[in-house]
Write a protein that holds these residues in place. Structure first.
Motif, mmCIF file in Angstrom:
data_model
loop_
_atom_site.group_PDB
_atom_site.id
_atom_site.type_symbol
_atom_site.label_atom_id
_atom_site.label_comp_id
_atom_site.label_asym_id
_atom_site.label_seq_id
_atom_site.Cartn_x
_atom_site.Cartn_y
_atom_site.Cartn_z
ATOM 1 N N GLU A 3 0.828 -1.208 0.000
ATOM 2 C CA GLU A 3 0.000 0.000 0.000
ATOM 3 C C GLU A 3 0.864 1.261 0.000
ATOM 4 O O GLU A 3 0.625 2.201 -0.769
ATOM 5 N N LYS A 7 1.041 3.974 -3.070
ATOM 6 C CA LYS A 7 0.738 5.386 -2.836
ATOM 7 C C LYS A 7 1.888 6.270 -3.297
ATOM 8 O O LYS A 7 1.671 7.348 -3.849
ATOM 9 N N LYS A 11 1.605 9.170 -5.972
ATOM 10 C CA LYS A 11 2.005 10.524 -5.591
ATOM 11 C C LYS A 11 3.002 11.103 -6.584
ATOM 12 O O LYS A 11 2.908 12.264 -6.978
ATOM 13 N N ILE A 23 -4.073 9.824 0.977
ATOM 14 C CA ILE A 23 -4.626 8.855 0.034
ATOM 15 C C ILE A 23 -5.204 7.687 0.828
ATOM 16 O O ILE A 23 -4.526 7.094 1.657
ATOM 17 N N ILE A 67 -7.928 1.938 -5.041
ATOM 18 C CA ILE A 67 -6.554 1.649 -4.637
ATOM 19 C C ILE A 67 -6.504 0.255 -3.993
ATOM 20 O O ILE A 67 -5.603 -0.522 -4.253
#
Length: 78
Positions: A3, A7, A11, A23, A67
């Motif tokens: 994760e 992210k 980003k 996020i 996500i």
């Protein structure tokens, strides 16, 4: 770990730099401006980041709306 790395990729490559610290895994990919073409670019970045290839049947933007969907898939592959 997956994760966090995902992210980071988002980003650094999408219009999420201003909200990257916030996020959430339930956010849709469209939040970051991803469409089907951008999804393919993200797949390539993730394949390089995690050292595996997406299965052909999973190269469908519609299968990954959040996500969390991507995190779950990547975790199942590594």
């Amino acid at each position: 770990m997956v994760e966090t790395r995902l992210k980071k990729v988002i980003k650094e490559n999408y219009k999420a730099s201003d909200i990257a610290d916030n996020i959430r895994v339930d956010e849709t990919l469209a939040t970051f401006g991803l469409n089907s073409v951008e999804f393919v670019k993200l797949v390539v970045m993730l394949e390089n980041e995690f050292g595996f290839e997406f299965d052909n049947e999973h190269l469908d933007f519609a299968k990954f709306s959040t996500i969390r969907d991507i995190v779950d898939y990547v975790e199942s592959k590594i």
